[in-house]
Scaffold this motif. Structure first.
Motif, PDB file in Angstrom:
ATOM      1  N   GLU B 101     -42.934 -58.847 -42.895  1.00  0.00           N
ATOM      2  CA  GLU B 101     -43.912 -59.115 -41.830  1.00  0.00           C
ATOM      3  C   GLU B 101     -43.754 -60.529 -41.260  1.00  0.00           C
ATOM      4  OE1 GLU B 101     -47.951 -58.225 -42.655  1.00  0.00           O
ATOM      5  OE2 GLU B 101     -47.489 -56.386 -43.761  1.00  0.00           O
ATOM      6  N   ARG B 130     -45.542 -49.153 -39.449  1.00  0.00           N
ATOM      7  CA  ARG B 130     -46.578 -49.601 -38.504  1.00  0.00           C
ATOM      8  C   ARG B 130     -47.155 -50.953 -38.923  1.00  0.00           C
ATOM      9  NH1 ARG B 130     -48.712 -44.076 -39.245  1.00  0.00           N
ATOM     10  NH2 ARG B 130     -47.904 -42.795 -37.533  1.00  0.00           N
ATOM     11  N   ARG B 131     -47.443 -51.090 -40.213  1.00  0.00           N
ATOM     12  CA  ARG B 131     -48.067 -52.331 -40.688  1.00  0.00           C
ATOM     13  C   ARG B 131     -47.097 -53.502 -40.549  1.00  0.00           C
ATOM     14  NH1 ARG B 131     -49.958 -52.533 -46.859  1.00  0.00           N
ATOM     15  NH2 ARG B 131     -51.866 -52.579 -45.653  1.00  0.00           N
ATOM     16  N   LEU B 133     -44.619 -53.728 -38.348  1.00  0.00           N
ATOM     17  CA  LEU B 133     -44.510 -54.013 -36.911  1.00  0.00           C
ATOM     18  C   LEU B 133     -45.714 -54.812 -36.416  1.00  0.00           C
ATOM     19  CD1 LEU B 133     -43.055 -50.668 -35.534  1.00  0.00           C
ATOM     20  CD2 LEU B 133     -41.943 -52.907 -35.474  1.00  0.00           C
ATOM     21  N   ALA B 134     -46.920 -54.454 -36.873  1.00  0.00           N
ATOM     22  CA  ALA B 134     -48.112 -55.198 -36.467  1.00  0.00           C
ATOM     23  C   ALA B 134     -48.014 -56.637 -36.963  1.00  0.00           C
ATOM     24  CB  ALA B 134     -49.370 -54.532 -37.014  1.00  0.00           C
ATOM     25  N   GLY B 135     -47.615 -56.813 -38.221  1.00  0.00           N
ATOM     26  CA  GLY B 135     -47.555 -58.153 -38.799  1.00  0.00           C
ATOM     27  C   GLY B 135     -46.523 -59.023 -38.122  1.00  0.00           C
ATOM     28  N   SER B 137     -44.997 -58.595 -35.214  1.00  0.00           N
ATOM     29  CA  SER B 137     -45.257 -58.766 -33.780  1.00  0.00           C
ATOM     30  C   SER B 137     -46.370 -59.787 -33.564  1.00  0.00           C
ATOM     31  CB  SER B 137     -45.631 -57.432 -33.134  1.00  0.00           C
ATOM     32  OG  SER B 137     -44.559 -56.518 -33.204  1.00  0.00           O
ATOM     33  N   GLY B 138     -47.431 -59.676 -34.344  1.00  0.00           N
ATOM     34  CA  GLY B 138     -48.551 -60.606 -34.202  1.00  0.00           C
ATOM     35  C   GLY B 138     -48.157 -62.031 -34.559  1.00  0.00           C
ATOM     36  N   ARG B 139     -47.388 -62.177 -35.622  1.00  0.00           N
ATOM     37  CA  ARG B 139     -47.039 -63.535 -36.067  1.00  0.00           C
ATOM     38  C   ARG B 139     -45.981 -64.167 -35.177  1.00  0.00           C
ATOM     39  NH1 ARG B 139     -47.753 -60.874 -41.381  1.00  0.00           N
ATOM     40  NH2 ARG B 139     -49.713 -61.696 -42.191  1.00  0.00           N
ATOM     41  N   LEU B 142     -44.326 -61.025 -30.422  1.00  0.00           N
ATOM     42  CA  LEU B 142     -43.683 -59.907 -29.708  1.00  0.00           C
ATOM     43  C   LEU B 142     -44.786 -59.006 -29.177  1.00  0.00           C
ATOM     44  CD1 LEU B 142     -40.890 -58.851 -32.247  1.00  0.00           C
ATOM     45  CD2 LEU B 142     -41.040 -60.888 -30.832  1.00  0.00           C
ATOM     46  N   VAL B 147     -45.198 -49.396 -28.855  1.00  0.00           N
ATOM     47  CA  VAL B 147     -44.252 -49.624 -29.948  1.00  0.00           C
ATOM     48  C   VAL B 147     -44.346 -48.472 -30.941  1.00  0.00           C
ATOM     49  CG1 VAL B 147     -45.892 -51.181 -31.138  1.00  0.00           C
ATOM     50  CG2 VAL B 147     -43.444 -51.277 -31.690  1.00  0.00           C
TER      51      VAL B 147
END
Lengths: 233, 233
Positions: B101, B130-131, B133-135, B137-139, B142, B147
């Motif tokens: 992440e 999914r988790r 990608l969320a981590g 992308s958020g950090r 992106l 997505v």
């Protein structure tokens, strides 16, 4: 992202899309009016029946009375039903099948998501299908760190399964995410799944009742951003 | 978006993430070095075996030899295996479980996605869960119009199912999307599914062979943006 650089747990915000970030009923009514050549009040009435028809099918899916179908298929069914009822001319169908991909954002939506994305993780969670989310996000400029569809859960809000999917899709180590919506029924279901809640009023929304106790009430996305930053401090 | 306002079909670009937009192996090696206190060459070797272990499990899933498991579970399995092999100290596990992440974007990635998103629809399609990608992308910042994860398809690249999912998730009326990747094997599978292809070279990528005929070869995301705008004209 400041908090990520500091190594603390990220704040995660999960947005409802239809009605909360885009003008669902109003955008469809405008398109129906243009495509079918009817005046705006009649178009709004057609759209009310369109949305009710889709909602009834979503309820049937949640209750296990029919198999899952993505939102663009439910839209197509609703449009065919409206033609069958004599509420839409048959030649309007072609101009309306992808109408849900062209919904207009509220005035504060695009700038608000940009502002929020600089400080927190911005997720979407919608009953709209993957293709509809791609289309309306790309055309309106809604940008996500992650966006989830009812298609990912195989069900629709307010089925608990869709909120469980969101909880399982947040980054490791993040606290309970905030669900943001203009619909009290959505926030109640999110709270039941362990999410924090933020209500934002919108036209055609579902305002909180006297027994609702949501964590935040924001006037708009700029106000939501300011309130979330206070929490982080 | 100019093209959307004009009502023409949107151009859709579907990005690979791991290796193409973020430095997969390098970011993990840096973290292994810091967490396990070993020098960088040894850490790079550990990460090679980590990634190979995950790839072998993804292959087993594609071949139907094991049930689907999301990438963060495959990471956890690989880390436990590395500890069992004596390649990692047991007390390094806690510091590495969410390492995927925290992958670092390449220098042109964030600005490049911002530039592209102003003119085309920007989708992600990744083997990351999914988790994860969320981590990441958020950090990393992106941001996507949409997505998709291997988790959405219940399989991994290069299984045809994951490219079919992407093709079914593009907006109505858009032409064949461009798949963008640093890995020729990914682009070959995308082409087989009907996607157009754009190769971007990255360290640790998989360069095209003499028989590969990808539609675009871009030096970086800024160059990709310029080439795509030429096509649209």
């Amino acid at each position: 992202m400041e908090q990520a650089r500091k190594g603390t747990n990220p704040l995660v915000v999960v947005f409802d899309v239809l009605g909360t970030l885009v003008d669902h009923a109003g955008s469809l009514a405008h398109r129906v009016s243009v495509v079918a050549g009817i005046e705006s009040e009649a178009a709004a009435n057609v759209v009310r029946q369109w949305i009710d028809h889709v909602s009834a099918q979503e309820r049937a899916i949640i209750d296990g009375r029919r198999a899952f179908a993505p939102s663009h298929e439910l839209d197509a069914e609703a449009l065919n039903w409206l033609v069958g009822e004599g509420l839409l001319p048959p030649d309007a169908l072609a101009g309306l099948t992808d109408a849900s991909e062209w919904l207009q954002p509220w005035p504060d939506t695009v700038d608000g998501l940009d502002l929020l994305a600089a400080d927190v993780m911005v997720l979407g969670l919608s009953n709209a299908s993957r293709r509809v989310l791609a289309g309306l996000s790309g055309r309106s400029g809604l940008r996500w760190h992650q966006v989830l569809s009812g298609e990912d859960a195989g069900t629709y809000k307010p089925d608990p399964g869709i909120y469980k999917l969101a909880m399982a899709s947040v980054p490791a180590g993040s606290g309970p995410p905030f669900k943001v919506a203009a619909h009290a029924w959505d926030l109640r279901a999110a709270a039941a799944a362990g999410m924090r809640t933020a209500y934002v009023p919108r036209p055609d929304g579902d305002p909180p009742g006297p027994d609702d106790t949501f964590d935040l009430h924001a006037a708009d996305l700029r106000d939501l951003h300011a309130q979330l930053l206070t929490l982080e401090g």
